[in-house]
Write a protein that holds these residues in place. Structure first.
Motif, PDB file in Angstrom:
ATOM      1  N   MET B   1       0.835  -1.196   0.000  1.00 43.21           N
ATOM      2  CA  MET B   1       0.000   0.000   0.000  1.00 43.21           C
ATOM      3  C   MET B   1       0.874   1.251   0.000  1.00 43.21           C
ATOM      4  SD  MET B   1      -3.026   0.897   2.694  1.00 43.21           S
ATOM      5  CE  MET B   1      -4.223   2.108   2.176  1.00 43.21           C
ATOM      6  N   THR B   2       0.531   2.186  -0.863  1.00 43.98           N
ATOM      7  CA  THR B   2       1.299   3.430  -0.932  1.00 43.98           C
ATOM      8  C   THR B   2       0.994   4.311   0.271  1.00 43.98           C
ATOM      9  OG1 THR B   2       1.047   3.305  -3.332  1.00 43.98           O
ATOM     10  CG2 THR B   2       1.854   5.388  -2.427  1.00 43.98           C
ATOM     11  N   ASP B   3       2.026   4.933   0.821  1.00 43.43           N
ATOM     12  CA  ASP B   3       1.828   5.939   1.853  1.00 43.43           C
ATOM     13  C   ASP B   3       1.968   7.323   1.214  1.00 43.43           C
ATOM     14  OD1 ASP B   3       1.516   3.950   3.736  1.00 43.43           O
ATOM     15  OD2 ASP B   3       3.673   3.837   4.120  1.00 43.43           O
ATOM     16  N   TYR B   4       1.366   8.309   1.861  1.00 42.34           N
ATOM     17  CA  TYR B   4       1.350   9.650   1.261  1.00 42.34           C
ATOM     18  C   TYR B   4       1.805  10.697   2.259  1.00 42.34           C
ATOM     19  CZ  TYR B   4      -1.379   7.438  -2.410  1.00 42.34           C
ATOM     20  OH  TYR B   4      -1.784   6.607  -3.423  1.00 42.34           O
ATOM     21  N   LEU B   5       2.620  11.607   1.775  1.00 40.91           N
ATOM     22  CA  LEU B   5       2.986  12.767   2.567  1.00 40.91           C
ATOM     23  C   LEU B   5       2.361  13.994   1.901  1.00 40.91           C
ATOM     24  CD1 LEU B   5       4.623  14.084   4.883  1.00 40.91           C
ATOM     25  CD2 LEU B   5       6.466  14.413   3.211  1.00 40.91           C
ATOM     26  N   LEU B   6       1.410  14.604   2.609  1.00 42.26           N
ATOM     27  CA  LEU B   6       0.789  15.826   2.098  1.00 42.26           C
ATOM     28  C   LEU B   6       1.617  17.004   2.587  1.00 42.26           C
ATOM     29  CD1 LEU B   6      -2.973  15.034   2.822  1.00 42.26           C
ATOM     30  CD2 LEU B   6      -1.548  14.346   0.880  1.00 42.26           C
ATOM     31  N   ASP B   7       2.193  17.730   1.664  1.00 41.82           N
ATOM     32  CA  ASP B   7       3.133  18.790   2.012  1.00 41.82           C
ATOM     33  C   ASP B   7       2.512  20.154   1.754  1.00 41.82           C
ATOM     34  OD1 ASP B   7       5.541  19.914   2.811  1.00 41.82           O
ATOM     35  OD2 ASP B   7       6.238  20.051   0.727  1.00 41.82           O
ATOM     36  N   GLY B   8       2.651  21.039   2.739  1.00 42.89           N
ATOM     37  CA  GLY B   8       2.194  22.418   2.545  1.00 42.89           C
ATOM     38  C   GLY B   8       0.728  22.632   2.858  1.00 42.89           C
ATOM     39  N   GLY B   9       0.139  21.732   3.641  1.00 43.76           N
ATOM     40  CA  GLY B   9      -1.276  21.873   3.984  1.00 43.76           C
ATOM     41  C   GLY B   9      -1.508  22.850   5.126  1.00 43.76           C
TER      42      GLY B   9
END
Lengths: 317, 437
Positions: B1-9
């Motif tokens: 499963m891909t993990d996600y880093l949301l940047d600049g939120g």
């Protein structure tokens, strides 16, 4: 003017022009040759989704006197129940090349919907849409009042006109209110509270629940048809009680000015909203309304389809 | 499963953060995420966008089974994802009606198979939404769909004894009756709000009192039997007042308002274009302002779309012949922003409560509405409040096109949606790979 959908769309000048043109048409209709060649080769469709023999015949006579080809299309019943939609019907007529569609429909707004759609490119004349408007009826009412009380010219300033009965469900009343007040008349709506729409206090009219107090004031009284089915919806207790308070009878006739006229858009419920002696009295102009209907509808068709009259206001033959 | 880093939120409170989604869960929310002990990480830049908990709709018509020509669970799920929703509640007025365990399980399974959001079926209160005999509420509650909300929406549960029994019965499993408040006798053949405009147009009126009298009766019934009532689509200032009174009395009542009732008014009917025909009807500007105030002060708990797809032929006709209803999923956020945030009546934190936390709580959707809590399932909606857009009915994800907002411009948009940690929408476009997980 491309369509005639509502009397509220009319300007004072347009309204007067229609009435003046109708006057010319009436003059022609009284002559030995009742026919004008003006709309020769034009196709006018009477599209009637609702039964109305008198209105249809009146439009048909008007169109024929202007030499138009008339197609009568009667699609009784609602579009939903018949499976044929207004859109499909209109597009079919468009494909056949209709120059004007005269639409009678049980749904309020049907004529405006047709005019604003891309379903037909012709002129749309509202011949009665649900409980919304019936503009040619109002025009013939104004014309008739003007004939009797204003020697056939000008507007209706100074006149007081009562519209009596089922205002709530009446397309005639809505069209009359706009047009008669536009022409300067004082309109009084007379009805039991249940048959007055919400917000009539914002309309350009006076209101009364008391017919008897209004009678001495009026120059014309317009009696509206009371549908039998209103009784089952509790708008009033019984037909007898309705007649007692809001029916026009011989006693009430005596309370009116001697010059005041009696009108009714028809068909009448004799004995309910109007007694036979009133309907048939010398004061009644009900049959003249029918005659004038043809002249007014000729004028409307002429002005919509043949363009405006020339500089002198004369009708080109 | 891909993990996600949301940047600049940006969090609803304005704090700039990075969000790490790991194994489908919200793993970290920090100004700078510390450890990135993950092998398959995708970094997504969301510069300046607001990170919100995934939206939950308690009032959606998905039309399946029965009217798949207007919408399906799949097409409705796409529209939901596009609108930032991670859970929707499918109304029961389908063909057949969702009044048995079999139908609600079918709808639930279709939602899971589509995999773009959770589809929680609402069960009918009465058999065939006929208003006379209770449906098997217990069987629906115990089914795989775990139904907790029951509604005859489209119809009112008008018989007061039936309503009383329904309110009592659902206490067994902490259910709630979602009432479509409409006195049928006061609204026979009704077409639009009864008022100045209906009088002018000659369209039969639907008076506010037909809604208010049912709300008043139902809050008193809910009080009497000590059960939970949810009032669907409140439209009138009087309705808001009654609910405010009921809440002050401690009655267990919640209420929803639709985006269209927060924005549109009954004068639009002057066009006779039935794109504006909806039940309950659009009302006056005074009502709109009362609804906004009610939503802002919490009298109205949630926004719910009443997304109601219809095929073209049901709207390309006379007003009276047309169906009631309008699309709502894809425009909901933008309208709430325009009417509530940009007018300074509500904050983004309030919006998160009204569109996620509160609806999930009312529906008992435990996996949703957790807010931005570490360790909770990563249902997230990312909103760019300055990305204006113009609604185009030809570009909707719904199978139907009956949006009243065609050509209207709105100030902000949903740019990304994460459902169970997987993006269903990125760059304001549906992610096809998310489909059918």
């Amino acid at each position: 003017m491309r369509h005639l959908l509502s009397t509220s769309d009319l300007t004072y000048t347009q309204a007067i022009r229609i009435l003046d043109t109708a006057q010319e048409m009436a003059r022609i209709s009284e002559g030995p040759v009742k026919k004008l060649p003006t709309l020769r080769g034009r196709t006018i469709v009477n599209l009637f989704f609702e039964d109305s023999t008198r209105t249809r015949i009146s439009f048909e006579a008007a169109a024929k006197r202007l030499s138009a080809d008339v197609i009568n299309f009667s699609a009784k019943g609602s579009s939903a129940s018949k499976g044929e939609s207004l859109k499909d019907t209109a597009q079919t007529l468009q494909a056949m090349g209709a120059d004007a569609v005269i639409l009678r429909h049980s749904a309020s707004g049907a004529a405006q919907r047709l005019a604003n759609s891309h379903w037909t490119s012709g002129s749309v004349i509202n011949a009665g849409d649900g409980t919304h408007e019936h503009p040619t009826q109002a025009l013939l009412d104004a014309f008739t009042i003007r004939q009797h009380l204003r020697v056939g010219t000008g507007d209706l300033r100074g006149l007081t006109i009562a519209i009596v009965g089922d205002i709530l469900h009446s397309r005639v009343a809505r069209s009359d209110v706009h047009l008669l007040s536009l022409l300067g008349a004082q309109v009084i709506l007379v009805a039991p509270p249940t048959l007055l729409p919400i917000g009539t206090s914002t309309w350009p009219v006076q209101m009364s629940y008391d017919f008897d107090s209004v009678l001495p004031l009026v120059d014309a009284v317009m009696m509206l048809r009371v549908q039998q089915e209103r009784m089952s919806d509790f708008f009033f207790p019984t037909a007898r009680e309705y007649s007692h308070y809001y029916g026009l009878n011989a006693d009430r006739l005596k309370k009116m000015k001697p010059t005041a006229i009696i009108m009714h858009p028809g068909p009448m419920n004799r004995g309910l909203e109007i007694t036979a002696e009133c309907a048939d009295s010398a004061r009644s102009v009900i049959l003249e309304q029918v005659t004038n209907g043809v002249s007014v509808r000729m004028a409307v068709l002429y002005l919509l389809l043949a363009g405006a009259p020339n500089e002198d206001g004369e009708i080109t033959k | 499963m891909t993990d996600y880093l949301l940047d600049g939120g940006v969090l609803p409170d304005g704090k700039a953060v990075q969000v790490l989604i790991k194994d489908g869960l919200i793993s970290q929310i920090e100004s700078v995420v510390s450890t990135l002990a993950t092998t398959n990480l995708q970094k997504i830049s969301i510069n300046g966008c607001i990170v919100l908990p995934g939206f939950v709709d308690l009032h959606t018509h998905l039309r399946e089974p029965g009217r798949e020509d207007s919408e399906t669970v799949e097409s409705g799920s796409r529209a939901a994802a596009k609108g930032g929703f991670t859970a929707v509640s499918a109304m029961a007025n389908t063909f057949p009606v969702a009044d048995t365990a079999g139908v609600v399980e079918q709808v639930y399974a279709l939602g899971q198979a589509t995999g773009l959001c959770d589809v929680f079926p609402i069960g009918a209160v009465t058999q065939g939404i006929g208003g006379t005999a209770l449906a098997e509420l217990g069987a629906m509650a115990d089914s795989k769909a775990r139904v907790r909300i029951f509604s005859d929406d489209g119809n009112c549960v008008f018989d007061p004894m039936v309503m009383r029994r329904a309110l009592e019965y659902v206490k067994k499993f902490n259910g709630v009756i979602a009432q479509h408040a409409q006195d049928p006798h006061l609204t026979k053949d009704a077409q639009m709000n009864e008022g100045l405009i209906s009088s002018k147009l000659g369209l039969k009126g639907w008076p506010s009192v037909a809604e208010e009298s049912i709300i008043a009766r139902d809050v008193l019934l809910a009080d009497h039997v000590q059960s939970r009532l949810h009032v669907c689509h409140v439209t009138s200032s009087g309705g808001v007042d009654i609910i405010r009174w009921a809440k002050a009395r401690g009655i267990q009542v919640s209420a929803e308002v639709t985006p269209h009732h927060l924005l549109l008014t009954d004068d639009l009917a002057e066009s006779y274009d039935p794109i504006y025909k909806v039940n309950p009807p659009l009302r006056t500007q005074r009502d709109v302002m009362a609804l906004r105030e009610g939503l802002a002060d919490g009298t109205i708990d949630i926004v719910a779309t009443d997304h109601a797809p219809h095929p073209a032929e049901n709207k390309e006709c006379e007003w009276q012949a047309a169906s009631f209803g309008m699309l709502g999923l894809e425009t909901a956020l933008s309208i709430v922003q325009a009417t509530m945030i940009d007018t300074s009546m509500m904050s983004w934190s309030d919006l998160a409560v009204r569109m996620s936390t509160a609806p999930a709580r009312i529906g008992g959707y435990a996996d949703h509405g957790q807010g931005l809590k570490i360790g909770s399932t990563a249902h997230l909606t990312i909103v760019n409040p300055t990305r204006a857009w113009k609604v185009d009915r030809d570009l909707v994800s719904s199978r139907s096109r009956n949006t009243p907002y065609h050509g209207m411009e709105f100030p902000g948009s949903v740019v990304a949606t994460f459902y169970r940690g997987i993006p269903t929408v990125l760059d304001a476009k549906l992610v096809s790979a998310a489909h059918g997980n």
